[in-house]
Design an enzyme around this catalytic site. Structure first.
Site, PDB file in Angstrom:
ATOM      1  N   ASP A  76      13.992  10.612   2.844  1.00 54.68           N
ATOM      2  CA  ASP A  76      12.883  11.317   2.217  1.00 54.68           C
ATOM      3  C   ASP A  76      13.000  11.083   0.703  1.00 54.68           C
ATOM      4  OD1 ASP A  76      10.921  13.752   3.168  1.00 54.68           O
ATOM      5  OD2 ASP A  76      11.459  13.856   1.041  1.00 54.68           O
TER       6      ASP A  76
ATOM      7  N   TYR B   9      -5.591  17.386  -0.540  1.00 54.36           N
ATOM      8  CA  TYR B   9      -4.988  16.047  -0.667  1.00 54.36           C
ATOM      9  C   TYR B   9      -5.209  15.446  -2.069  1.00 54.36           C
ATOM     10  CZ  TYR B   9      -4.906  10.930  -0.314  1.00 54.36           C
ATOM     11  OH  TYR B   9      -4.730   9.593  -0.582  1.00 54.36           O
TER      12      TYR B   9
ATOM     13  N   ARG C  45     -18.145  16.564   7.866  1.00 53.90           N
ATOM     14  CA  ARG C  45     -16.754  16.996   7.755  1.00 53.90           C
ATOM     15  C   ARG C  45     -16.622  17.876   6.521  1.00 53.90           C
ATOM     16  NH1 ARG C  45     -13.541  11.392   8.132  1.00 53.90           N
ATOM     17  NH2 ARG C  45     -14.792  11.125   6.271  1.00 53.90           N
TER      18      ARG C  45
HETATM   19  N1  LIG Z   1      -5.393   4.142   2.607  1.00 55.32           N
HETATM   20  C1  LIG Z   1      -6.289   4.416   1.668  1.00 55.32           C
HETATM   21  O1  LIG Z   1      -7.488   4.104   1.830  1.00 55.32           O
HETATM   22  C2  LIG Z   1      -5.883   5.074   0.372  1.00 55.32           C
HETATM   23  C3  LIG Z   1      -6.884   5.422  -0.552  1.00 55.32           C
HETATM   24  C4  LIG Z   1      -6.519   6.038  -1.741  1.00 55.32           C
HETATM   25  C5  LIG Z   1      -5.175   6.244  -2.032  1.00 55.32           C
HETATM   26  N2  LIG Z   1      -4.212   5.895  -1.127  1.00 55.32           N
HETATM   27  C6  LIG Z   1      -2.812   6.152  -1.470  1.00 55.32           C
HETATM   28  O2  LIG Z   1      -2.032   5.010  -1.164  1.00 55.32           O
HETATM   29  C7  LIG Z   1      -0.728   5.408  -0.740  1.00 55.32           C
HETATM   30  C8  LIG Z   1      -0.377   4.708   0.549  1.00 55.32           C
HETATM   31  O3  LIG Z   1      -1.328   5.051   1.542  1.00 55.32           O
HETATM   32  P1  LIG Z   1      -1.293   4.400   3.002  1.00 55.32           P
HETATM   33  O4  LIG Z   1      -2.693   4.257   3.456  1.00 55.32           O
HETATM   34  O5  LIG Z   1      -0.407   3.224   3.010  1.00 55.32           O
HETATM   35  O6  LIG Z   1      -0.640   5.614   3.830  1.00 55.32           O
HETATM   36  P2  LIG Z   1       0.440   5.542   5.022  1.00 55.32           P
HETATM   37  O7  LIG Z   1       0.415   6.886   5.667  1.00 55.32           O
HETATM   38  O8  LIG Z   1       0.208   4.349   5.864  1.00 55.32           O
HETATM   39  O9  LIG Z   1       1.802   5.339   4.220  1.00 55.32           O
HETATM   40  C9  LIG Z   1       2.476   6.371   3.563  1.00 55.32           C
HETATM   41  C10 LIG Z   1       3.959   6.160   3.818  1.00 55.32           C
HETATM   42  O10 LIG Z   1       4.699   7.145   3.075  1.00 55.32           O
HETATM   43  C11 LIG Z   1       5.743   7.644   3.912  1.00 55.32           C
HETATM   44  N3  LIG Z   1       6.082   8.982   3.400  1.00 55.32           N
HETATM   45  C12 LIG Z   1       5.266  10.055   3.291  1.00 55.32           C
HETATM   46  N4  LIG Z   1       5.925  11.084   2.735  1.00 55.32           N
HETATM   47  C13 LIG Z   1       7.181  10.648   2.470  1.00 55.32           C
HETATM   48  C14 LIG Z   1       8.338  11.253   1.896  1.00 55.32           C
HETATM   49  N5  LIG Z   1       8.330  12.539   1.501  1.00 55.32           N
HETATM   50  N6  LIG Z   1       9.470  10.522   1.782  1.00 55.32           N
HETATM   51  C15 LIG Z   1       9.495   9.229   2.197  1.00 55.32           C
HETATM   52  N7  LIG Z   1       8.439   8.597   2.749  1.00 55.32           N
HETATM   53  C16 LIG Z   1       7.288   9.309   2.887  1.00 55.32           C
HETATM   54  C17 LIG Z   1       5.157   7.626   5.319  1.00 55.32           C
HETATM   55  O11 LIG Z   1       6.142   7.614   6.343  1.00 55.32           O
HETATM   56  C18 LIG Z   1       4.351   6.327   5.289  1.00 55.32           C
HETATM   57  O12 LIG Z   1       5.124   5.215   5.688  1.00 55.32           O
HETATM   58  C19 LIG Z   1      -0.751   6.929  -0.641  1.00 55.32           C
HETATM   59  O13 LIG Z   1      -0.109   7.453  -1.765  1.00 55.32           O
HETATM   60  C20 LIG Z   1      -2.216   7.280  -0.644  1.00 55.32           C
HETATM   61  O14 LIG Z   1      -2.454   8.536  -1.244  1.00 55.32           O
HETATM   62  C21 LIG Z   1      -4.541   5.332   0.080  1.00 55.32           C
END
Ligand SMILES: NC(=O)c1ccc[n+]([C@@H]2O[C@H](COP(=O)([O-])OP(=O)(O)OC[C@H]3O[C@@H](n4cnc5c(N)ncnc54)[C@H](O)[C@@H]3O)[C@@H](O)[C@H]2O)c1
Length: 323
Positions: A51, A140, A278
Site C-alpha cells: 500500500d 472522487y 447517474r
Molecule cells: N481511467 C480514467 O479515465 C481516468 C481519468 C482521469 C483520471 N484518472 C486517474 O488516473 C489514475 C489511474 O487510473 P486507472 O484508470 O489506471 O485506475 P486503475 O483502478 O486501473 O488503477 C489504479 C491502481 O492503483 C492501485 N491502488 C489504489 N489504491 C492504492 C493504494 N492505496 N496503494 C497502492 N496501490 C493502490 C490499484 O490496485 C490499481 O492497480 C488514477 O489516479 C485516476 O484518478 C483516470
C-alpha cells in the site's frame, strides 16, 4: 531514467510503465492490487505489493533503490462508489497519498507527476482550461483536488506536474495490459460488454441540455497519455517546474455518438435502453489542451475515435475468456 510508479498494476499505470520500459527506462511499481491486476505488470518492471501508505515498506525500498521521478497513479476511481463511500475515497486518494508524498520528500525524492482528473472542474458548458474555477461534484474528484492543493503547498520543495486527464480509453498497442474488464465501469467498457456478451447497454439519461440529450466527453488514447508522461518527465528532470496541464484532445463526443460509432466498428447489433441519470454526472467535459501543445510541443498520435474504440475492443476480446 529510474521511475517509481504507484498504481502500476492498474490500467494507465501499467500502460505508461510499458511505454517507458520499451524506451529503455527502469520502472519500479508499487501497487496494493486493490483494483489492479498482476497480469498487467510489465515483465521487466520491479514490483512491490505494498500500500502506498506503508511507510515502513516504502522506507525500505528507498534505502535500496534510487529514483529520478515518481508517477503517482494509485487511486480509487469509481465516481459512483465514491458517492456511497466518501470516506474511503478521502482516505485512500488523499490521506494515504499525502503520507506517501511526505515519505518521498523525507527521502529526498521530490520530482513528481500526479494523475488528477477533469472531474475537478465539475459542470461546464465550454472547453475548460487550467485556470478555470474548480467545482468537483463528488467525493472522487474532491479527493483529487485535495491532493492537488497539498502538492501546491509544497511548491517550494518539489518539482511537480499535475495532469488532469479527461476520459482515458484504448489500450497498449501490443495488448500487454489494459483496463480491468471485470472491475471497470465506464462507457466504452460497457459497450464492449454489450457487443461481445450480448448485454443491454444503458444510456444514463437522455434529457440533458446537449444536442442529442446525452452527456458529452473528451476521450484521450492511453498511449498518447504515456507519451505526455515522457515529455513531462524530461521537462521535470531538466527544469525546476510546477505546472498543471489538461490532457484531452479538445473534441467532445456524446454517448449516442459513441454508441453509433461503436456499432459501426464492432459490426454488431447492440441492444440499448434509456436509463436514469447517474448521480453527480457531469454533462459536458471537454479539454482545452492548448497549454500542453504550446508548452511541451505535444503532438497527439492517436486522436482518432475509430482507433480508440477499436483498440479498447481488441483488449476486451483478448481478455473476455480469462478467468
Ligand atoms: N481511467 C480514467 O479515465 C481516468 C481519468 C482521469 C483520471 N484518472 C486517474 O488516473 C489514475 C489511474 O487510473 P486507472 O484508470 O489506471 O485506475 P486503475 O483502478 O486501473 O488503477 C489504479 C491502481 O492503483 C492501485 N491502488 C489504489 N489504491 C492504492 C493504494 N492505496 N496503494 C497502492 N496501490 C493502490 C490499484 O490496485 C490499481 O492497480 C488514477 O489516479 C485516476 O484518478 C483516470
Amino acid at each position: 531514467m529510474k521511475v517509481l510508479v504507484t498504481g502500476g498494476a492498474g490500467y494507465i499505470g501499467s500502460t505508461v510503465s510499458n511505454y517507458f520500459i520499451d524506451r529503455g527506462h527502469e520502472v519500479t511499481i508499487i501497487d496494493n492490487l486493490s483494483t489492479g491486476s498482476i497480469k498487467n505488470l510489465p515483465k521487466k518492471a520491479i514490483f512491490y505489493k505494498n500500500d502506498i501508505s506503508n511507510i515502513k515498506a516504502m522506507n525500505k525500498i528507498f534505502i535500496k533503490k534510487k529514483f529520478d521521478i515518481v508517477f503517482h497513479f494509485a487511486a480509487l476511481i469509481n465516481n459512483e462508489e465514491s458517492i456511497k463511500f466518501p470516506k474511503k475515497y478521502y482516505v485512500n486518494n488523499y490521506k494515504k497519498a499525502k503520507v506517501f508524498f511526505d515519505c518521498c520528500i523525507d527521502n529526498n525524492i521530490n520530482k513528481f507527476i500526479f494523475s488528477s482528473t477533469a472531474g475537478v472542474y465539475g459542470n461546464r458548458n465550454k472547453k475548460v482550461n487550467e485556470n478555470d474555477k474548480l467545482q468537483p461534484m463528488s467525493p472522487y474528484p474532491k479527493s483529487k483536488l485535495k491532493l492537488e492543493k497539498y502538492l501546491i503547498k509544497k511548491k517550494d520543495k518539489v518539482r511537480c506536474v499535475i495532469l488532469r486527464y479527461f476520459n482515458v480509453a484504448g489500450s497498449d498497442k501490443k495488448l500487454r495490459c489494459g483496463f480491468n474488464i471485470r472491475k471497470g465501469y465506464n462507457l466504452i467498457l460497457n459497450l464492449c460488454a454489450a457487443t461481445l456478451k450480448n448485454k443491454t447497454f444503458i444510456i444514463n439519461g437522455n434529457d440533458y441540455k446537449t444536442p442529442d440529450g446525452t452527456t458529452i466527453r473528451d476521450y484521450i488514447h492511453v498511449e498518447d497519455l504515456a507519451q505526455i508522461h515522457l515529455l513531462i518527465a524530461n521537462l521535470i528532470l531538466k527544469k525546476r517546474v510546477f505546472k498543471i496541464f489538461n490532457c484531452g484532445y479538445g473534441n467532445g463526443f456524446s454517448v449516442k455518438e459513441i454508441l453509433q460509432k461503436f456499432i459501426l466498428i464492432s459490426k454488431n447489433k447492440i441492444n440499448f435502453k434509456i436509463g436514469k441519470r447517474r448521480n453527480s454526472d457531469i454533462v459536458i467535459s471537454i479539454a482545452n489542451s492548448q497549454k500542453l501543445v504550446r508548452e511541451i510541443k505535444w503532438k497527439p498520435k492517436y486522436n482518432n475515435l475509430n482507433y480508440l474504440l477499436k483498440s479498447s475492443l481488441n483488449w476486451y476480446k483478448k481478455n473476455i475468456n480469462l478467468k
